[in-house]
Design a protein around this motif. Sequence first.
Motif, PDB file in Angstrom:
ATOM      1  N   THR A 144      26.006  38.508  37.637  1.00  0.00           N
ATOM      2  CA  THR A 144      27.151  37.763  38.166  1.00  0.00           C
ATOM      3  C   THR A 144      27.348  36.463  37.403  1.00  0.00           C
ATOM      4  OG1 THR A 144      25.863  36.525  39.811  1.00  0.00           O
ATOM      5  CG2 THR A 144      26.744  38.668  40.485  1.00  0.00           C
ATOM      6  N   CYS A 152      32.096  36.455  40.097  1.00  0.00           N
ATOM      7  CA  CYS A 152      32.500  37.679  39.410  1.00  0.00           C
ATOM      8  C   CYS A 152      31.290  38.563  39.115  1.00  0.00           C
ATOM      9  CB  CYS A 152      33.211  37.344  38.104  1.00  0.00           C
ATOM     10  SG  CYS A 152      34.758  36.447  38.319  1.00  0.00           S
ATOM     11  N   TRP A 216      34.680  41.314  33.840  1.00  0.00           N
ATOM     12  CA  TRP A 216      34.160  40.527  34.956  1.00  0.00           C
ATOM     13  C   TRP A 216      35.241  40.497  36.038  1.00  0.00           C
ATOM     14  CZ3 TRP A 216      29.184  38.731  34.938  1.00  0.00           C
ATOM     15  CH2 TRP A 216      28.519  38.751  33.705  1.00  0.00           C
ATOM     16  N   TYR A 217      34.904  41.014  37.216  1.00  0.00           N
ATOM     17  CA  TYR A 217      35.883  41.115  38.303  1.00  0.00           C
ATOM     18  C   TYR A 217      35.366  40.390  39.544  1.00  0.00           C
ATOM     19  CZ  TYR A 217      32.744  44.536  40.408  1.00  0.00           C
ATOM     20  OH  TYR A 217      31.647  45.133  40.981  1.00  0.00           O
ATOM     21  N   THR A 218      36.290  39.974  40.396  1.00  0.00           N
ATOM     22  CA  THR A 218      35.904  39.269  41.618  1.00  0.00           C
ATOM     23  C   THR A 218      36.380  40.023  42.866  1.00  0.00           C
ATOM     24  OG1 THR A 218      36.105  37.239  42.915  1.00  0.00           O
ATOM     25  CG2 THR A 218      37.958  37.780  41.435  1.00  0.00           C
TER      26      THR A 218
END
Length: 306
Positions: A144, A152, A216-218
């Motif tokens: 993360t 993310c 990278w995603y949230t």
Amino acid sequence: MKKTILLFFFALVYTNTFAQKDFQGMAVYESKTSTSDFKARFEGNKSITPDMQKMMEERMKKMFEKTFVLNFDKSASIYKEEEKLEASNQGGGFRMMSSMTGGGGTYYKNVKDKTYSVDKDFMGKEFLVKDSLASFNWKMEAETRVIGGYTCYKATAVKAASKTDFRNFRPKKEEAAQKDSPKKEETAQQEKPKEAPKTSFMDALELPKEITITAWYTPEIPVSQGPEGYWGLPGLILEVNDGKTIILCSKVVLNPKEKTEIKAPSKGKTVSQNEYDEIVVKKMEEFREMNQGRSGGGGFQIRMGQ
């Protein structure tokens, strides 16, 4: 007790934000592609003067460093390059190269229907590319990081390199190896008969079959959206990296005061992605053959400012 109430309050606000029927968000992305490979080619070309090299580097910077805006709701989005006054003054050649480096047109994605459409201006002709969204076999990682205040998570995938995206091209491996071992190169040149000199900038480049993508995603923004054609993760993608190109989110606004109409583009000759790729590749081959006849030893002759 106070902490529990506070957490409940934030959870309630969070849920209400995305439960709204007219929910919409806006994200700004900065895209930057490394041009060191191309600069190395310029530096080794004696026919290119320092002034010419400076001019080419400035134009490449404009092509490979861009700002985009993504407007999205729960199921659809439009991704478009931020308009700049100087861009409107560029000629057809520059616009053509711009469309091959991620810019130009409106990219519409519908993750519910798993379809996309994008309008492209290529060689003075308008095309409307309509097709199914690419399926990414995302590998979810535990790593993360925080981007813009959002936590993310990392995900990786492998995708086929697009023949019509100039950002995917790399220097040929044999040339890189020769550069690292000048003595071996000299010996090889003595042993092998001399070959005809390369007459096109494109001759020094090759297209890899596959490219590894790191995203990278949230989950804090639970929409399956992202820049360009990226999607399919349980949260908004805030950064994408393929080794040469980095697309990084610099700003997010949820439920902006001014709503944007999210609809698919409709202008241009409708073609599939494969059909469009064939048209572009054919035209680039024509450019390549034309340059070989004109350059007489090595320039990149596609005009990008007239």
